[in-house]
Design a protein around this motif. Structure first.
Motif, PDB file in Angstrom:
ATOM      1  N   ARG A  88      37.059 -93.020 -40.962  1.00  0.00           N
ATOM      2  CA  ARG A  88      36.492 -93.961 -40.784  1.00  0.00           C
ATOM      3  C   ARG A  88      35.892 -93.962 -39.178  1.00  0.00           C
ATOM      4  N   ALA A  89      35.006 -94.445 -39.263  1.00  0.00           N
ATOM      5  CA  ALA A  89      34.438 -94.373 -37.347  1.00  0.00           C
ATOM      6  C   ALA A  89      33.898 -96.128 -36.970  1.00  0.00           C
ATOM      7  N   ARG A  90      33.541 -96.001 -36.448  1.00  0.00           N
ATOM      8  CA  ARG A  90      33.220 -97.329 -35.974  1.00  0.00           C
ATOM      9  C   ARG A  90      31.499 -96.932 -35.026  1.00  0.00           C
ATOM     10  N   ILE A  91      30.604 -98.231 -35.580  1.00  0.00           N
ATOM     11  CA  ILE A  91      29.222 -98.495 -34.982  1.00  0.00           C
ATOM     12  C   ILE A  91      29.807 -99.068 -33.968  1.00  0.00           C
ATOM     13  N   TYR A  92      28.640 -99.026 -32.697  1.00  0.00           N
ATOM     14  CA  TYR A  92      29.248 -99.650 -31.719  1.00  0.00           C
ATOM     15  C   TYR A  92      27.737 -99.858 -30.983  1.00  0.00           C
ATOM     16  N   PRO A  98       9.468 -93.046 -28.890  1.00  0.00           N
ATOM     17  CA  PRO A  98       9.829 -94.544 -27.550  1.00  0.00           C
ATOM     18  C   PRO A  98      10.996 -94.211 -29.212  1.00  0.00           C
ATOM     19  N   TYR A  99      12.581 -95.182 -29.094  1.00  0.00           N
ATOM     20  CA  TYR A  99      12.576 -95.092 -30.766  1.00  0.00           C
ATOM     21  C   TYR A  99      13.190 -96.862 -30.635  1.00  0.00           C
ATOM     22  N   ASP A 100      13.351 -96.447 -32.118  1.00  0.00           N
ATOM     23  CA  ASP A 100      12.708 -98.699 -32.003  1.00  0.00           C
ATOM     24  C   ASP A 100      14.233 -99.201 -32.666  1.00  0.00           C
ATOM     25  N   VAL A 101      15.755 -98.257 -32.852  1.00  0.00           N
ATOM     26  CA  VAL A 101      17.151 -98.675 -33.020  1.00  0.00           C
ATOM     27  C   VAL A 101      18.364 -97.780 -32.643  1.00  0.00           C
ATOM     28  N   VAL A 102      18.541 -98.048 -31.299  1.00  0.00           N
ATOM     29  CA  VAL A 102      19.508 -97.116 -30.829  1.00  0.00           C
ATOM     30  C   VAL A 102      21.586 -97.579 -31.326  1.00  0.00           C
ATOM     31  N   PHE A 103      22.181 -96.693 -31.517  1.00  0.00           N
ATOM     32  CA  PHE A 103      23.489 -96.748 -31.803  1.00  0.00           C
ATOM     33  C   PHE A 103      24.459 -95.972 -31.754  1.00  0.00           C
ATOM     34  N   SER A 104      25.719 -95.925 -31.022  1.00  0.00           N
ATOM     35  CA  SER A 104      26.676 -95.205 -31.275  1.00  0.00           C
ATOM     36  C   SER A 104      27.496 -95.308 -32.498  1.00  0.00           C
ATOM     37  N   VAL A 105      28.197 -94.264 -32.640  1.00  0.00           N
ATOM     38  CA  VAL A 105      28.684 -93.912 -33.763  1.00  0.00           C
ATOM     39  C   VAL A 105      30.519 -93.035 -33.961  1.00  0.00           C
ATOM     40  N   PHE A 106      31.775 -93.854 -33.111  1.00  0.00           N
ATOM     41  CA  PHE A 106      32.733 -92.937 -32.914  1.00  0.00           C
ATOM     42  C   PHE A 106      33.037 -92.945 -33.633  1.00  0.00           C
ATOM     43  N   GLY A 110      32.196 -87.182 -43.866  1.00  0.00           N
ATOM     44  CA  GLY A 110      33.496 -87.446 -44.090  1.00  0.00           C
ATOM     45  C   GLY A 110      34.009 -89.032 -44.008  1.00  0.00           C
ATOM     46  N   VAL A 111      32.824 -90.471 -43.457  1.00  0.00           N
ATOM     47  CA  VAL A 111      33.443 -91.113 -43.818  1.00  0.00           C
ATOM     48  C   VAL A 111      32.911 -92.053 -44.849  1.00  0.00           C
ATOM     49  N   HIS A 112      34.409 -93.090 -44.986  1.00  0.00           N
ATOM     50  CA  HIS A 112      34.364 -93.781 -46.057  1.00  0.00           C
ATOM     51  C   HIS A 112      34.222 -95.238 -45.708  1.00  0.00           C
ATOM     52  N   THR A 113      34.705 -95.242 -44.246  1.00  0.00           N
ATOM     53  CA  THR A 113      34.556 -96.698 -43.760  1.00  0.00           C
ATOM     54  C   THR A 113      33.948 -96.389 -43.025  1.00  0.00           C
ATOM     55  N   ALA A 114      33.348 -98.485 -42.076  1.00  0.00           N
ATOM     56  CA  ALA A 114      32.133 -97.653 -40.792  1.00  0.00           C
ATOM     57  C   ALA A 114      32.856 -98.980 -40.281  1.00  0.00           C
ATOM     58  N   LEU A 115      32.811 -99.447 -39.169  1.00  0.00           N
ATOM     59  CA  LEU A 115      33.841-100.699 -38.304  1.00  0.00           C
ATOM     60  C   LEU A 115      32.810-101.039 -37.822  1.00  0.00           C
ATOM     61  N   VAL A 116      32.289-102.571 -37.980  1.00  0.00           N
ATOM     62  CA  VAL A 116      31.235-103.008 -37.195  1.00  0.00           C
ATOM     63  C   VAL A 116      31.252-104.572 -36.628  1.00  0.00           C
ATOM     64  N   GLU A 117      30.971-104.450 -35.553  1.00  0.00           N
ATOM     65  CA  GLU A 117      31.509-105.923 -34.910  1.00  0.00           C
ATOM     66  C   GLU A 117      29.659-106.254 -35.106  1.00  0.00           C
ATOM     67  N   ARG A 118      29.464-107.497 -35.394  1.00  0.00           N
ATOM     68  CA  ARG A 118      28.067-108.355 -35.432  1.00  0.00           C
ATOM     69  C   ARG A 118      28.260-110.037 -35.534  1.00  0.00           C
ATOM     70  N   HIS A 119      28.170-110.341 -34.500  1.00  0.00           N
ATOM     71  CA  HIS A 119      27.578-111.228 -34.366  1.00  0.00           C
ATOM     72  C   HIS A 119      29.926-112.084 -33.893  1.00  0.00           C
ATOM     73  N   GLY A 120      30.797-111.421 -33.456  1.00  0.00           N
ATOM     74  CA  GLY A 120      31.615-111.690 -32.670  1.00  0.00           C
ATOM     75  C   GLY A 120      32.777-111.522 -34.276  1.00  0.00           C
ATOM     76  N   VAL A 121      31.933-111.307 -35.278  1.00  0.00           N
ATOM     77  CA  VAL A 121      33.043-111.123 -36.482  1.00  0.00           C
ATOM     78  C   VAL A 121      33.268-109.767 -37.000  1.00  0.00           C
ATOM     79  N   GLU A 122      34.172-109.320 -37.003  1.00  0.00           N
ATOM     80  CA  GLU A 122      34.756-107.457 -37.286  1.00  0.00           C
ATOM     81  C   GLU A 122      34.506-107.331 -38.687  1.00  0.00           C
ATOM     82  N   GLN A 123      33.476-106.542 -39.181  1.00  0.00           N
ATOM     83  CA  GLN A 123      33.166-106.025 -40.428  1.00  0.00           C
ATOM     84  C   GLN A 123      33.965-104.546 -40.906  1.00  0.00           C
ATOM     85  N   GLU A 124      33.558-104.586 -41.937  1.00  0.00           N
ATOM     86  CA  GLU A 124      33.533-102.841 -42.759  1.00  0.00           C
ATOM     87  C   GLU A 124      33.362-102.510 -43.970  1.00  0.00           C
TER      88      GLU A 124
END
Length: 97
Positions: free
Chosen positions: A40-44, A26-34, A66-80
């Protein structure tokens, strides 16, 4: 017509012990990357806790793709999050730089 399929979506899983994926534990963490393109990529859809070492490993693996910037939303705030890969300088059309 010629069709090309681009791998743009990844599922990441994190395991507390090495070899967790291979042993189908069983995994402890799961996420998706687009992959958005242009380095650029989005982690969600992330669930679980990630320690600093695992976070750095994720950024290292994204940089390898080839990703230099990952976009992530944490606690309702967009982060790079920057992977450390150099962001290319934009040039105007027709210029080489």
């Amino acid at each position: 017509m010629h069709i090309h399929l681009e791998p743009v979506t990844f599922v990441g899983r994190g395991y507390a012990e090495p070899g967790g994926y291979e042993a189908r534990r069983p995994y402890d963490v799961v996420f998706s990357v687009f992959m958005l393109g242009d380095g650029r990529a989005r982690i969600y859809a992330a669930h679980g806790e990630v320690d600093r070492a695992s976070f750095r490993e994720l950024l290292r693996q994204l940089a390898e793709k080839g990703v230099h910037t990952a976009l992530v939303e944490r606690h309702g705030v967009e982060q790079e999050w920057h992977t450390g890969l150099q962001i290319p300088v934009k040039t105007r059309r027709g210029e080489h730089g």
